[in-house]
Structures are given as structure tokens and as C-alpha cells.
Design a protein around this motif. Structure first.
Motif, PDB file in Angstrom:
ATOM      1  N   ARG A  73      26.324  23.629 -10.536  1.00 29.22           N
ATOM      2  CA  ARG A  73      26.008  24.130  -9.209  1.00 29.22           C
ATOM      3  C   ARG A  73      24.867  25.120  -9.395  1.00 29.22           C
ATOM      4  N   CYS A  74      23.915  25.062  -8.504  1.00 29.36           N
ATOM      5  CA  CYS A  74      22.729  25.894  -8.627  1.00 29.36           C
ATOM      6  C   CYS A  74      22.245  26.231  -7.221  1.00 29.36           C
ATOM      7  N   ASP A  75      22.211  27.501  -6.891  1.00 30.06           N
ATOM      8  CA  ASP A  75      21.751  27.942  -5.572  1.00 30.06           C
ATOM      9  C   ASP A  75      20.643  28.961  -5.764  1.00 30.06           C
ATOM     10  N   GLY A  76      19.540  28.766  -5.035  1.00 30.68           N
ATOM     11  CA  GLY A  76      18.404  29.655  -5.199  1.00 30.68           C
ATOM     12  C   GLY A  76      17.892  30.199  -3.879  1.00 30.68           C
ATOM     13  N   THR A  77      17.248  31.349  -3.958  1.00 28.88           N
ATOM     14  CA  THR A  77      16.614  31.983  -2.806  1.00 28.88           C
ATOM     15  C   THR A  77      15.220  32.434  -3.223  1.00 28.88           C
ATOM     16  N   LEU A  78      14.227  32.090  -2.421  1.00 25.70           N
ATOM     17  CA  LEU A  78      12.857  32.557  -2.613  1.00 25.70           C
ATOM     18  C   LEU A  78      12.518  33.465  -1.436  1.00 25.70           C
ATOM     19  N   ARG A  79      11.971  34.641  -1.735  1.00 23.93           N
ATOM     20  CA  ARG A  79      11.549  35.589  -0.706  1.00 23.93           C
ATOM     21  C   ARG A  79      10.137  36.057  -1.021  1.00 23.93           C
ATOM     22  N   GLY A  80       9.316  36.144   0.002  1.00 24.33           N
ATOM     23  CA  GLY A  80       7.940  36.604  -0.182  1.00 24.33           C
ATOM     24  C   GLY A  80       6.976  35.568   0.345  1.00 24.33           C
ATOM     25  N   ALA A  81       6.036  35.143  -0.501  1.00 22.88           N
ATOM     26  CA  ALA A  81       5.023  34.173  -0.092  1.00 22.88           C
ATOM     27  C   ALA A  81       5.651  32.858   0.360  1.00 22.88           C
ATOM     28  N   ILE A  82       6.807  32.513  -0.207  1.00 25.39           N
ATOM     29  CA  ILE A  82       7.591  31.354   0.237  1.00 25.39           C
ATOM     30  C   ILE A  82       8.976  31.877   0.582  1.00 25.39           C
ATOM     31  N   GLU A  83       9.439  31.565   1.778  1.00 26.28           N
ATOM     32  CA  GLU A  83      10.780  31.950   2.214  1.00 26.28           C
ATOM     33  C   GLU A  83      11.616  30.681   2.272  1.00 26.28           C
ATOM     34  N   SER A  84      12.614  30.579   1.385  1.00 23.68           N
ATOM     35  CA  SER A  84      13.407  29.357   1.350  1.00 23.68           C
ATOM     36  C   SER A  84      14.695  29.585   0.577  1.00 23.68           C
ATOM     37  N   THR A  85      15.673  28.744   0.848  1.00 19.93           N
ATOM     38  CA  THR A  85      16.876  28.681   0.029  1.00 19.93           C
ATOM     39  C   THR A  85      17.033  27.233  -0.409  1.00 19.93           C
ATOM     40  N   PHE A  86      17.701  27.031  -1.537  1.00 18.49           N
ATOM     41  CA  PHE A  86      17.937  25.670  -2.001  1.00 18.49           C
ATOM     42  C   PHE A  86      19.237  25.595  -2.773  1.00 18.49           C
ATOM     43  N   SER A  87      19.784  24.396  -2.823  1.00 22.39           N
ATOM     44  CA  SER A  87      20.980  24.107  -3.613  1.00 22.39           C
ATOM     45  C   SER A  87      20.664  22.922  -4.498  1.00 22.39           C
ATOM     46  N   GLY A  88      21.096  23.010  -5.719  1.00 22.41           N
ATOM     47  CA  GLY A  88      20.881  21.918  -6.652  1.00 22.41           C
ATOM     48  C   GLY A  88      19.647  22.128  -7.498  1.00 22.41           C
ATOM     49  N   CYS A  89      19.778  21.876  -8.773  1.00 20.81           N
ATOM     50  CA  CYS A  89      18.663  21.963  -9.711  1.00 20.81           C
ATOM     51  C   CYS A  89      18.471  20.605 -10.362  1.00 20.81           C
ATOM     52  N   ARG A  90      17.243  20.381 -10.836  1.00 27.14           N
ATOM     53  CA  ARG A  90      17.057  19.231 -11.710  1.00 27.14           C
ATOM     54  C   ARG A  90      17.972  19.474 -12.909  1.00 27.14           C
ATOM     55  N   PRO A  91      18.288  18.431 -13.627  1.00 25.91           N
ATOM     56  CA  PRO A  91      19.106  18.623 -14.820  1.00 25.91           C
ATOM     57  C   PRO A  91      18.514  19.708 -15.718  1.00 25.91           C
TER      58      PRO A  91
END
Length: 189
Positions: free
Chosen positions: A26-44
Motif C-alpha cells: 500500500r502506498c499513499d502520497g501527497t504532493l503540495r506546492g507546484a503540484i497539488e495532488s494525492t495518489f494511491s499505489g506505487c509502481r512495484p
């Protein structure tokens, strides 16, 4: 530190250490700043401790493909540190963390053959290794969080930055944490 990077390979390359339970990432990420986004799932991703070099390496990534032009981005993580990872420990590893979107790029780099740029740290909350095989150890349970401050690369007079938070969780497929540890060979106390 001797630097040897690992190519991004299948997360379940871990199974190469022998047959074992099915591992789930399980992989959850948040980007803040120049790109504002959240994501779930990573490449292997790949993770391994090399005893002869006394180094632990972790690679991960995520690719976000959007139906909206200009919102696609890629996250790439390459960490390397001295010693085995330990639960309850926060470190500042050697790192190369990048985010790219179109022609723009942001990075955090410490060591790994590059000039220091931005910052990164990783906290491990739980670490359970498989039995050691030869010179290497891979992990049955690896939970933690990466935080990185990425600067625009190359810098410009209007440079922007991105703060990345990536929560990761590698464990056997089981809902109960005690069952996960049992599947990893940890005996109940």
C-alpha cells in the motif's frame, strides 16, 4: 558510502528470497506546492539490505496519468542508508527523489553521486525481515513514511518547490497484524 543503486524492479522480487506469503503493498502520497495532488499505489518497488556493504536500499515510484492535459506527473524514489532499517527510527538517508511533469522537474538529492539539493527523511514504523540468505536480507513487513522537500531543477528566478509525503506499507496479505507477523515467521510471545 559505496553507492550502488538498484533499478526499479518488481515489488514482489522479495519472493525471490524463498516461497512465502503473498505480499501486498500500500502506498499513499501527497504532493503540495507546484503540484497539488494525492495518489494511491506505487509502481512495484524493491528493497534489500546488503550485509557486505552494510547498506539498505529502497526504490519506489508512481506515475499519474490524467485526462486533463498538464496534470500528468511521475514520482521516483531511490533511498540508500547505512545499516538495516529499524522500526521507530527516523533517518536522513542518501536519496534521489524526483517529480517530473511535462518539461519541468523537481528533485531532492543527498549523496548518491550528486550535489545536495532539497531534503529528505524516512521514518520506519515497523520492520520485520525474512531470514538472511547469504549476503542479503529483504523484508516481509516494511512500514514507514518518506518526507521530501523538492526544489525545481534546474533552478530559475521563479523556481517553485514541492513537498512530498509518501506513506508505504509492505506486508503479507492478512487483515490482522499478528497474523501478518506469524506469516513472516515471527513467533507469538
Amino acid at each position: 558510502m559505496a553507492v550502488r543503486t538498484l533499478a526499479v524492479t518488481a515489488l514482489l522480487a522479495l519472493v525471490a528470497c524463498g516461497s512465502g506469503p503473498e505480499l501486498v503493498t500500500r502506498c499513499d502520497g501527497t504532493l503540495r506546492g507546484a503540484i497539488e495532488s494525492t495518489f494511491s499505489g506505487c509502481r512495484p518497488f524493491d528493497q534489500i539490505y546488503r550485509q557486505s556493504l552494510d547498506t539498505f536500499a529502497l526504490t519506489a515510484g508512481h506515475e499519474e496519468l490524467s485526462n486533463t492535459p498538464g496534470l500528468d506527473y511521475t514520482v521516483s524514489v531511490n533511498l540508500e542508508s547505512r545499516g538495516e532499517p529499524q522500526g521507530g527510527r527516523t533517518i536522513q538517508p542518501e536519496c534521489l527523489v524526483t517529480v517530473t511533469s511535462g518539461a519541468k522537474a523537481w528533485k531532492a538529492q543527498r549523496g548518491l553521486g550528486g550535489v545536495p539539493f532539497g531534503a529528505c527523511s524516512v521514518s520506519y514504523s515497523e520492520v520485520v525481515g525474512w531470514p538472511q540468505k547469504g549476503n542479503t536480507v529483504s523484508y516481509c513487513i516494511l512500514r514507514g513514511q518518506l518526507q521530501a522537500q523538492l526544489e525545481q531543477d534546474p533552478p530559475t528566478t521563479a523556481s517553485t518547490s514541492i513537498d512530498l509525503r509518501l506513506d508505504f506499507d509492505l506486508a503479507p496479505k492478512a487483515d490482522d497484524p499478528m497474523k501478518q507477523q506469524e506469516l513472516c515467521g515471527v513467533k507469538p510471545m
